[in-house]
Design an enzyme around this catalytic site. Sequence first.
Site, PDB file in Angstrom:
ATOM      1  N   ASP A   1      13.018 -28.401  -5.841  1.00 55.30           N
ATOM      2  CA  ASP A   1      13.752 -28.857  -7.564  1.00 55.30           C
ATOM      3  C   ASP A   1      14.434 -30.131  -6.819  1.00 55.30           C
ATOM      4  OD1 ASP A   1      16.813 -28.155  -8.095  1.00 55.30           O
ATOM      5  OD2 ASP A   1      15.648 -26.578  -7.162  1.00 55.30           O
TER       6      ASP A   1
ATOM      7  N   HIS B   1      25.625 -35.149  -0.982  1.00 54.37           N
ATOM      8  CA  HIS B   1      26.398 -35.757  -0.520  1.00 54.37           C
ATOM      9  C   HIS B   1      26.870 -36.754   0.274  1.00 54.37           C
ATOM     10  CE1 HIS B   1      26.562 -30.277  -0.424  1.00 54.37           C
ATOM     11  NE2 HIS B   1      26.317 -30.975  -1.258  1.00 54.37           N
TER      12      HIS B   1
ATOM     13  N   GLU C   1      22.833 -39.319  -8.954  1.00 56.03           N
ATOM     14  CA  GLU C   1      23.148 -38.913  -7.816  1.00 56.03           C
ATOM     15  C   GLU C   1      21.889 -39.073  -6.960  1.00 56.03           C
ATOM     16  OE1 GLU C   1      27.130 -36.340  -7.427  1.00 56.03           O
ATOM     17  OE2 GLU C   1      25.201 -35.114  -8.661  1.00 56.03           O
TER      18      GLU C   1
ATOM     19  N   TYR D   1      27.139 -31.222 -19.521  1.00 60.51           N
ATOM     20  CA  TYR D   1      27.054 -30.423 -18.260  1.00 60.51           C
ATOM     21  C   TYR D   1      25.089 -31.263 -18.190  1.00 60.51           C
ATOM     22  CZ  TYR D   1      30.642 -27.039 -18.955  1.00 60.51           C
ATOM     23  OH  TYR D   1      31.305 -26.256 -19.216  1.00 60.51           O
TER      24      TYR D   1
ATOM     25  N   ASP E   1      21.200 -30.722  -1.013  1.00 62.82           N
ATOM     26  CA  ASP E   1      21.948 -31.900  -1.356  1.00 62.82           C
ATOM     27  C   ASP E   1      22.119 -33.002  -0.416  1.00 62.82           C
ATOM     28  OD1 ASP E   1      20.979 -29.910  -3.751  1.00 62.82           O
ATOM     29  OD2 ASP E   1      23.779 -29.581  -3.955  1.00 62.82           O
TER      30      ASP E   1
ATOM     31  N   GLU F   1      18.546 -31.504  -9.205  1.00 59.87           N
ATOM     32  CA  GLU F   1      19.011 -31.788 -10.747  1.00 59.87           C
ATOM     33  C   GLU F   1      19.637 -32.421 -11.265  1.00 59.87           C
ATOM     34  OE1 GLU F   1      22.205 -28.610 -12.175  1.00 59.87           O
ATOM     35  OE2 GLU F   1      22.538 -29.474 -10.701  1.00 59.87           O
TER      36      GLU F   1
END
Length: 757
Positions: A579, A510, A585, A663, A506, A581
């Site tokens: 992957d 971040h 972002e 979500y 991520d 999600e």
Amino acid sequence: MSGTPLNGSNSANAQVLSTEIRSQTTTTSVSVPSDASDLHKRGFTNCFLPVATGSLPSEIVSRGDHPVPRLGITAQGNPVSTNKFYANLFLGTQGQGVWTHPYSVIWSKGTGNVQSWGMAVSHIDASQRAYGPQNNAVPGSPVQYFINPVGIQSLILSAIELNSAAVLTTNSLQAFSVNAVLSPQSGSTSSITFPLVQGMGFVTGIYKNLMPAIQSSVFFRTLTQVGSPRHGVYKYQAMLEDGKSWLIYAIPSNNVLPQLRLVSNTQIQGVRDWSGFIQVAKNPSGVAGEAFYDQSAGVYPVSGAITGYVNSNVGTYQISWTKAGLVTLPLLMYALPHHMQSFQTTQGQTSMQLQTTTKGMATAVIGDSWSFIEQNLPTDIGFAPWTPRTRSRFVVSSAASTLIKQVASSEINQDFNAQTNLDSMYFSGKALAKFATLIYTIHDLLREPDLAAQGLKELQGAFARFVTNRQIYPLVYDTKWNGVVSVGSYLSGNSGQDFGNTYYNDHHFHYGYFIYTAAVIAYLNPKWLALNKSWVNTLVRDAANPSQQDPLFPFSRMFDWYHGHSFAKGLFESADSKDEESSSEDAFCSYAIKMWGHVIGDTSTEARGNLMLAIQARTLSNYFLMQSNNVNQPANFIGNKATGILFENKIDHTTYFGMNAEYIQGIHMLPLSPSSAYTRPASFILEEWNTYFNHTSPYPASNIQGGWKGILYGNLACIDPRTAWQFFSQQGFYGSWLDGGASRTWYLAFAAALGGA
């Protein structure tokens, strides 16, 4: 028993082949003019110039004790990427798959009917998928997930000498490619090298002094040697018991005929001490398919490279391959649907297609480079509210301004330090970005410079904690894997600390928030750059380094230029590979990079951010954000609208933190930014809203609680700013309807500027 030497004309030809395989490698040039100075004069901006190549800020110390070992990686000069498609080759058991699309490969490690120790090759058709339960609450009752079976060893490129002592190593780990090497035992001079390149049309095994064994756990029905497409290339047709047809090409390099023969229904065997390469490919198109493969049999890619230029709002980029083998032949590579949409020319495109696991149909394209064009770059998107219809809007009505100023005066007095000094780079970054957007709104949209200055001072102080590395979990430079990571997992022993930041999960999520915050601060206070630019550039280099010239970071750690989006998973072995999600972002990081480049005057970084956003707008609509006319994902899945988590081998309509509809859909919405309406088409937002969240849908937004409620209505502002304004402006608005990365001020201003009030 040694193999039979070639004789006559074949022998002479094999000698030529031997020389070519050993020594001839070529890179095909791209179609963009190569004179950089001329391109600059003509208004072209090179997207791939280094951000920086120097040392890191002194506050970031180095350490070389990362808990994940570099398993089997041969030392190389350039940094090794952590998030690329081949990571399973050096993680954990080394026994999980690698997806090149449309094929996948996996080290067999004694598994399957054959109990082979070679490299298994698989291709999965749509009819082989497994599906999850249906959600009958949603129109069309879409299935929760689909997954492609693993462990189907259609063909295995192996050797008689490979057994439980075999070792797997990797070398030449680059952005688009890796060499996987199987050896009979450690230190052996014999080996099979597999150049694994994204989109490769053949799976190629380069044999060095071994006895080839081509195996199948599906079972061979027949093996037929057929006419060669050219001298020195030996061609076979293999029919498996599942009715699928594969082609096998053997090209000797040591003057020895391959003499492949079927010795059982699980094994094709060659001769001892054989050197050369064997290529296999699945043929879905009969005689026509054979003709396409024959054109390129004997050549293979070994690596890929990308170049890109922007001129005004038009971007072009090229992927070209270095090749080996019979290098005068053209490559056959497989293009994904978004490639097919943006090719500059149809030259080389064929009618042959193979199913991919999660990206629709791949199309065979013959040629050594691909050139693409994106003609609608978001060059006019800045910090202000934006949609394709309105473009940037810098004004809110006087009536709306009164309420927004009242809300802003309250939010600017929140405790910046309490909300940003957290044990998570992710949540700290979200809070910093929230305050940055709030301050921008006060300064530019509300035109209240004094109030903005008050907040800017607080924001600069909160940001300084991270620049000076005084946060709860400071950053360190990891010399083993070449990246900037949180010390969280080093100290806690928990690999999942801060969503796995220490393990390279991520980073674009971040660090994107920090890069965006820095862009806003620098826009409002250019003098701030002098002491902070290097630190922010370090985050850009870690997550999105654009140049091989940078000795400290791998090229493009997160963003995959073949797939056209990022993969979030770092140093974790995974049965379904990489992957992603949160597609939103991912796009926000590209937007942050664009805006950072803009405010610091780095035209290459700004151009690259614009190009990445344009590509993401295309790939998100093709693969992640599924309208009713989507043809790339299964028809019984697209009713979910957003994918949830997209892996390389499956898609699961869920999240890592829960199954609530808000979500799953909302993680593809946040944060609301000026680029949101660029990467999330209005037609998709409307379909998704009507499917899930309007008053007659199964999960009305009015009934949702918590911060996800604000996320849903903020997203709605992109297409219905009036309803969004009514929600955010209502009396008795609850602060709990805002998540930690959002301010009510920004939501109100966004909706008002787009015509909501």
